[in-house]
Scaffold this motif. Structure first.
Motif, PDB file in Angstrom:
ATOM      1  N   ARG A 176      17.247  -6.329   8.933  1.00 47.39           N
ATOM      2  CA  ARG A 176      17.484  -5.815   7.582  1.00 47.39           C
ATOM      3  C   ARG A 176      16.573  -6.587   6.636  1.00 47.39           C
ATOM      4  NH1 ARG A 176      21.997  -2.612   7.540  1.00 47.39           N
ATOM      5  NH2 ARG A 176      23.326  -2.803   9.407  1.00 47.39           N
ATOM      6  N   HIS A 177      15.588  -5.901   6.106  1.00 50.20           N
ATOM      7  CA  HIS A 177      14.563  -6.591   5.325  1.00 50.20           C
ATOM      8  C   HIS A 177      15.115  -7.334   4.114  1.00 50.20           C
ATOM      9  CE1 HIS A 177      14.690  -2.394   3.794  1.00 50.20           C
ATOM     10  NE2 HIS A 177      14.508  -2.960   2.611  1.00 50.20           N
ATOM     11  N   THR A 178      16.149  -6.795   3.495  1.00 49.30           N
ATOM     12  CA  THR A 178      16.680  -7.447   2.295  1.00 49.30           C
ATOM     13  C   THR A 178      17.273  -8.816   2.606  1.00 49.30           C
ATOM     14  OG1 THR A 178      18.758  -6.240   2.573  1.00 49.30           O
ATOM     15  CG2 THR A 178      17.110  -5.271   1.095  1.00 49.30           C
ATOM     16  N   GLU A 179      17.745  -9.003   3.839  1.00 46.62           N
ATOM     17  CA  GLU A 179      18.311 -10.295   4.218  1.00 46.62           C
ATOM     18  C   GLU A 179      17.237 -11.364   4.386  1.00 46.62           C
ATOM     19  OE1 GLU A 179      20.609  -9.586   7.715  1.00 46.62           O
ATOM     20  OE2 GLU A 179      22.134  -8.391   6.672  1.00 46.62           O
ATOM     21  N   SER A 180      15.971 -10.939   4.384  1.00 47.71           N
ATOM     22  CA  SER A 180      14.849 -11.871   4.517  1.00 47.71           C
ATOM     23  C   SER A 180      14.063 -12.001   3.217  1.00 47.71           C
ATOM     24  CB  SER A 180      13.913 -11.404   5.638  1.00 47.71           C
ATOM     25  OG  SER A 180      14.592 -11.331   6.868  1.00 47.71           O
ATOM     26  N   GLY A 181      14.655 -11.577   2.103  1.00 48.00           N
ATOM     27  CA  GLY A 181      13.967 -11.686   0.819  1.00 48.00           C
ATOM     28  C   GLY A 181      12.861 -10.674   0.630  1.00 48.00           C
ATOM     29  N   VAL A 182      12.988  -9.526   1.306  1.00 53.65           N
ATOM     30  CA  VAL A 182      11.981  -8.468   1.206  1.00 53.65           C
ATOM     31  C   VAL A 182      12.608  -7.234   0.578  1.00 53.65           C
ATOM     32  CG1 VAL A 182      10.478  -6.916   2.519  1.00 53.65           C
ATOM     33  CG2 VAL A 182      10.711  -9.321   3.208  1.00 53.65           C
ATOM     34  N   ARG A 183      12.011  -6.742  -0.499  1.00 51.19           N
ATOM     35  CA  ARG A 183      12.529  -5.586  -1.226  1.00 51.19           C
ATOM     36  C   ARG A 183      11.362  -4.748  -1.748  1.00 51.19           C
ATOM     37  NH1 ARG A 183      15.390 -10.067  -2.011  1.00 51.19           N
ATOM     38  NH2 ARG A 183      17.669 -10.012  -1.760  1.00 51.19           N
ATOM     39  N   GLY A 184      11.665  -3.676  -2.425  1.00 48.50           N
ATOM     40  CA  GLY A 184      10.616  -2.895  -3.051  1.00 48.50           C
ATOM     41  C   GLY A 184       9.855  -3.741  -4.053  1.00 48.50           C
ATOM     42  N   GLY A 185       8.529  -3.755  -3.953  1.00 44.16           N
ATOM     43  CA  GLY A 185       7.708  -4.562  -4.851  1.00 44.16           C
ATOM     44  C   GLY A 185       7.353  -5.929  -4.303  1.00 44.16           C
ATOM     45  N   THR A 186       7.965  -6.323  -3.169  1.00 42.53           N
ATOM     46  CA  THR A 186       7.584  -7.592  -2.547  1.00 42.53           C
ATOM     47  C   THR A 186       6.087  -7.576  -2.250  1.00 42.53           C
ATOM     48  OG1 THR A 186       9.747  -8.074  -1.575  1.00 42.53           O
ATOM     49  CG2 THR A 186       7.838  -8.997  -0.451  1.00 42.53           C
ATOM     50  N   VAL A 187       5.424  -8.678  -2.534  1.00 44.97           N
ATOM     51  CA  VAL A 187       3.967  -8.750  -2.369  1.00 44.97           C
ATOM     52  C   VAL A 187       3.617  -8.990  -0.906  1.00 44.97           C
ATOM     53  CG1 VAL A 187       1.870  -9.997  -3.026  1.00 44.97           C
ATOM     54  CG2 VAL A 187       3.671  -9.565  -4.718  1.00 44.97           C
ATOM     55  N   VAL A 188       2.604  -8.257  -0.438  1.00 45.01           N
ATOM     56  CA  VAL A 188       2.186  -8.282   0.965  1.00 45.01           C
ATOM     57  C   VAL A 188       0.687  -8.555   1.056  1.00 45.01           C
ATOM     58  CG1 VAL A 188       2.127  -6.973   3.114  1.00 45.01           C
ATOM     59  CG2 VAL A 188       3.900  -6.492   1.428  1.00 45.01           C
ATOM     60  N   ALA A 189       0.306  -9.362   2.036  1.00 46.22           N
ATOM     61  CA  ALA A 189      -1.105  -9.492   2.405  1.00 46.22           C
ATOM     62  C   ALA A 189      -1.283  -8.803   3.749  1.00 46.22           C
ATOM     63  CB  ALA A 189      -1.501 -10.956   2.514  1.00 46.22           C
ATOM     64  N   VAL A 190      -2.263  -7.912   3.848  1.00 43.04           N
ATOM     65  CA  VAL A 190      -2.560  -7.238   5.104  1.00 43.04           C
ATOM     66  C   VAL A 190      -3.933  -7.725   5.567  1.00 43.04           C
ATOM     67  CG1 VAL A 190      -2.825  -5.038   6.296  1.00 43.04           C
ATOM     68  CG2 VAL A 190      -1.216  -5.233   4.387  1.00 43.04           C
ATOM     69  N   VAL A 191      -3.997  -8.165   6.828  1.00 46.06           N
ATOM     70  CA  VAL A 191      -5.223  -8.743   7.368  1.00 46.06           C
ATOM     71  C   VAL A 191      -5.732  -7.873   8.514  1.00 46.06           C
ATOM     72  CG1 VAL A 191      -6.295 -10.804   8.337  1.00 46.06           C
ATOM     73  CG2 VAL A 191      -4.307 -11.038   6.824  1.00 46.06           C
ATOM     74  N   HIS A 192      -6.996  -7.467   8.407  1.00 42.30           N
ATOM     75  CA  HIS A 192      -7.640  -6.700   9.484  1.00 42.30           C
ATOM     76  C   HIS A 192      -9.089  -7.123   9.562  1.00 42.30           C
ATOM     77  CE1 HIS A 192      -8.773  -3.577  12.230  1.00 42.30           C
ATOM     78  NE2 HIS A 192      -9.613  -3.039  11.361  1.00 42.30           N
ATOM     79  N   ASP A 193      -9.538  -7.491  10.779  1.00 39.27           N
ATOM     80  CA  ASP A 193     -10.872  -8.068  10.961  1.00 39.27           C
ATOM     81  C   ASP A 193     -11.012  -9.269  10.029  1.00 39.27           C
ATOM     82  OD1 ASP A 193     -11.483  -6.276  12.946  1.00 39.27           O
ATOM     83  OD2 ASP A 193     -12.549  -4.878  11.640  1.00 39.27           O
ATOM     84  N   ASP A 194     -12.017  -9.281   9.180  1.00 37.61           N
ATOM     85  CA  ASP A 194     -12.193 -10.430   8.293  1.00 37.61           C
ATOM     86  C   ASP A 194     -11.767 -10.122   6.861  1.00 37.61           C
ATOM     87  OD1 ASP A 194     -14.171  -8.624   7.677  1.00 37.61           O
ATOM     88  OD2 ASP A 194     -15.807 -10.083   7.611  1.00 37.61           O
ATOM     89  N   ARG A 195     -10.971  -9.090   6.680  1.00 35.56           N
ATOM     90  CA  ARG A 195     -10.562  -8.688   5.331  1.00 35.56           C
ATOM     91  C   ARG A 195      -9.098  -8.993   5.069  1.00 35.56           C
ATOM     92  NH1 ARG A 195     -13.449  -2.893   3.844  1.00 35.56           N
ATOM     93  NH2 ARG A 195     -15.534  -3.408   4.578  1.00 35.56           N
ATOM     94  N   VAL A 196      -8.817  -9.384   3.841  1.00 37.41           N
ATOM     95  CA  VAL A 196      -7.451  -9.580   3.362  1.00 37.41           C
ATOM     96  C   VAL A 196      -7.284  -8.728   2.115  1.00 37.41           C
ATOM     97  CG1 VAL A 196      -5.747 -11.221   2.471  1.00 37.41           C
ATOM     98  CG2 VAL A 196      -7.430 -11.965   4.172  1.00 37.41           C
ATOM     99  N   ARG A 197      -6.263  -7.895   2.103  1.00 36.40           N
ATOM    100  CA  ARG A 197      -5.979  -7.084   0.926  1.00 36.40           C
ATOM    101  C   ARG A 197      -4.494  -7.203   0.591  1.00 36.40           C
ATOM    102  NH1 ARG A 197     -10.520  -7.614   0.609  1.00 36.40           N
ATOM    103  NH2 ARG A 197     -12.198  -6.067   0.445  1.00 36.40           N
ATOM    104  N   TYR A 198      -4.213  -7.187  -0.705  1.00 33.89           N
ATOM    105  CA  TYR A 198      -2.837  -7.349  -1.166  1.00 33.89           C
ATOM    106  C   TYR A 198      -2.246  -6.029  -1.638  1.00 33.89           C
ATOM    107  CZ  TYR A 198      -4.182 -12.235  -1.004  1.00 33.89           C
ATOM    108  OH  TYR A 198      -4.635 -13.460  -0.566  1.00 33.89           O
ATOM    109  N   GLY A 199      -0.956  -5.920  -1.487  1.00 38.98           N
ATOM    110  CA  GLY A 199      -0.237  -4.729  -1.933  1.00 38.98           C
ATOM    111  C   GLY A 199       1.223  -5.061  -2.097  1.00 38.98           C
ATOM    112  N   VAL A 200       2.050  -4.040  -2.034  1.00 37.89           N
ATOM    113  CA  VAL A 200       3.488  -4.215  -2.206  1.00 37.89           C
ATOM    114  C   VAL A 200       4.239  -3.493  -1.102  1.00 37.89           C
ATOM    115  CG1 VAL A 200       3.420  -4.491  -4.722  1.00 37.89           C
ATOM    116  CG2 VAL A 200       3.577  -2.183  -3.725  1.00 37.89           C
ATOM    117  N   VAL A 201       5.480  -3.889  -0.890  1.00 41.57           N
ATOM    118  CA  VAL A 201       6.373  -3.087  -0.058  1.00 41.57           C
ATOM    119  C   VAL A 201       6.723  -1.861  -0.885  1.00 41.57           C
ATOM    120  CG1 VAL A 201       8.651  -2.967   0.993  1.00 41.57           C
ATOM    121  CG2 VAL A 201       7.283  -5.042   1.226  1.00 41.57           C
TER     122      VAL A 201
END
Length: 269
Positions: A174-199
């Motif tokens: 349950r994501h909310t039990e881990s401090g994750v909700r709508g708008g939580t900030v996310v870093a996504v890493v693929h190859d040598d790139r890092v991009r930020y977004g939200v849940v």
């Protein structure tokens, strides 16, 4: 949709100015058609074109400066730095997730005091507002809604907003039990790139690894909702108890994400 910056070459500018310039003077005493005030040998039309070109060049410079600042901010922490911090997995889920429906469940959700993370594939979601590239014609699984909504109550826009989809709540996690909700900030890493977004949305309760069309495109991945995405080696890092406000403001997510990532890799978070 994003507007395309106006690119003006010197040759193009010269051609426009030449076209607007007054023609050769006739012999003295022969009346000429008026093109307005011609101070300094430049017609009113030429001055108007020059002003337009100057303004367009100024706007283009501002766009480029803003884009460079955004890219620098999102690239402040390297992919290698983030991956080194989440190399080990302490599972916080009560089992593992599938990368795709019907596949073997092999992806646990891992956690530290600061972040939740996992490594999976990347499927492309178009769910949210119907747009020219995200709609029921381009995506056979399209849903005109998202679990979390903009500040004006509308669904998020997958075409323009980088967001991540988390599994729906279940006995596994349950994501909310881990401090994750709508708008939580996310870093996504693929190859040598890092991009930020939200849940930005929730998905099936047994599948993990999905992002919005905008997030896929920002990482250089094919963003087609049917044929796009990548099969593996995508790492998702969610910063616990963080929130970008408003959720639809990507610049807020990028700014906060860069700050949180720097704290995380430096051990000062």
């Amino acid at each position: 949709m994003h507007s395309r910056p106006i690119a003006l070459t010197a040759a193009f500018a010269a051609a426009l100015l030449a076209a607007a310039a007054p023609g050769p003077r006739a012999s003295a005493g022969v009346p000429q058609p008026s093109h307005g005030d011609a101070r300094g040998g430049e017609s009113r039309e030429a001055r108007a074109v020059r002003a337009t070109l100057t303004a367009a060049a100024r706007d283009t410079g501002a766009v480029r400066a803003a884009r460079s600042a955004g890219e620098a901010r999102e690239g402040a922490v390297s992919a290698a730095e983030l991956l080194a911090k989440v190399r080990d997995c302490t599972p916080i889920s009560r089992g593992s997730y599938r990368k795709d429906a019907g596949a073997e469940a092999t992806v646990p959700v891992c956690g530290t005091d600061e972040v939740v993370h996992w490594t999976a594939d990347m499927d492309v979601s178009c769910d949210g507002q119907s747009t020219p590239r995200c709609n029921a014609r381009t995506d056979p699984w399209f849903i005109e809604d998202t679990a979390f909504r903009q500040s004006d109550g509308k669904p998020l826009n997958a075409e323009t907003l980088p967001y991540v989809v988390v599994p729906g709540p279940s006995q596994t996690w349950r994501h909310t039990e881990s401090g994750v909700r709508g708008g939580t900030v996310v870093a996504v890493v693929h190859d040598d790139r890092v991009r930020y977004g939200v849940v930005g949305d929730t998905g099936p309760t047994d599948v993990i690894g999905e992002v919005s069309q905008a997030m896929a495109g920002s990482l250089g991945v094919d963003d087609d909702p049917v044929a796009g995405g990548v099969a593996s080696d995508v790492t998702y890092v969610l910063f616990r108890d963080s929130k970008a406000t408003p959720i639809e403001d990507h610049s807020a997510a990028a700014s906060l994400g860069g700050e949180l990532a720097r704290r995380f890799v430096s051990g000062t978070g």
